[in-house]
Design a protein around this motif. Structure first.
Motif: not given
Lengths: 216, 216
Positions: B19-20, B58-65, B68-75, B102-110
């Motif tokens: 990830i780093d 894919e493992a990295c993607d899953r982990h980041i997702l 992050s979605s865990q954090r997105a539970v907040e209002k 996440i920045r790289q993921a947004i720039m890539d076709d991911s």
DNA sequence: GTCTATATAATGATAGAC
DNA sequence: GTCTATCATTATATAGAC
């Protein structure tokens, strides 16, 4: 009715193929073989002309910088910017590869990308000054920072074009996307988003606090 | 005083190293050997755990997702967004790698990048609706398009962070940069940039013309 | 200038010992 | 689970013929 690459030298044909592929897939994802195939020459000839992949990139950078700075000679006011924008959008084939290449250069750690962004900021700051002087733009306190924010907003639209298009239900970023977003963008610069200044007050307070925490 | 990676399983240690590096240099520019070296294991072990470089991604993607979605539970209101922002900025080490990824993921076709951008647009649209409802935001005509523009502005700041920092005379995008730009950004959303609506009128006219040309 | 053939290096992935 | 050793592939780059 396109001139295509028929009348170009082999060297520039290779360079244009490289610009196209670097712009579409990025430098790291493009091989010399890909470029050679696209230019319909042998891989060896690519090296013969540009010594290395890095050398080819430099040649591409120089070429893009050349045709762009040539164009930048035109006055940098709002009207000519809009004319340039319209020009870009009306002739996608001509400018698509160039735009995509610049986009990649800005995302990579590239000297070309740096100079493009810096030029955009400088141009934006000039337009800000001119607009304030002629009364079309409200007087701004921190003009440098505002120019950076405005340049970032513009460039963000280019860099994130794929996402923007998808979000608006389009297959790719193009004239149709601009037609959908043009008015909302200008609207945001014409009418304030926030109904009052509560967020601005909060932001000022937050940064004040941060500054005080910094110096204890 | 950092926990570092001492108490992590080898598998997660490899994943975090990936990830780093993916976040810092991009997927294509990172080799399995680089990751193995950073995680202080053999290249073979990386493949043993993740089958392939694509599997590792894919493992990295899953982990980041996941985190992050865990954090997105907040209002998702403005206040908690600002709290999240402050949290991010106050603990750079913790979130830096995640943000860069996440920045790289947004720039890539991911797919991950797509879902992040889409989530940001959705969140922005919700905040727009809520703000209009409670009177803190001016009623907006095209809320979808405006949400896309606002999300693009935010994300652009992240993606172009390197350029933004450089333009403000900083070595890297960080707390100091945000302190310099925070007020100008909110100011642009609080007070109109343009002194009058001449540009909006022009934009409406231009798009009207484009639409008419389209249908002859 | 252009090609073919090849050297050299890097990378993703495999196999098997421990 | 972890390592070493190695394979197979792909990439950049070179050399030399035409």
């Amino acid at each position: 009715m396109r001139t295509d690459t028929a009348d170009l030298t082999t060297r520039s044909k290779i360079r244009d193929a490289a610009i196209d592929l670097f712009g579409r897939h990025g430098f790291a994802n493009t091989t010399i073989r890909d470029i050679a195939a696209a230019a319909q020459v042998s891989p060896g000839l690519v090296i013969h002309h540009f010594a290395s992949k890095a050398g080819l990139r430099e040649a591409c950078d120089r070429h893009i910088l050349g045709i762009s700075s040539q164009r930048a000679v035109e006055k940098a006011d709002v009207a000519s910017l809009q004319r340039m924008m319209a020009e870009y959008l009306s002739k996608p084939d001509t400018y698509m590869a160039e735009t995509a290449y610049i986009r990649q250069a800005i995302m990579d750690d590239s000297a070309l990308g740096d100079s493009f962004f810096d030029a955009l900021v400088a141009m934006t700051e000039d337009m800000l000054e001119a607009g304030i002087a002629n009364g079309s733009i409200r007087p701004i306190e921190d003009r440098r920072a505002t120019a950076v924010v405005l340049a970032t907003n513009s460039m963000g639209m280019l860099v994130l074009g794929r996402h923007v298009a998808r979000s608006m239900g389009q297959v790719e970023f193009g004239v149709a996307t601009v037609n959908l977003l043009g008015v909302p963008v200008v609207d945001l610069y014409t009418h304030p988003l926030y109904a009052d200044d509560r967020f601005l007050v909060a932001a000022r307070a937050a940064i004040q606090t941060a500054a005080e925490t910094e110096e204890h």
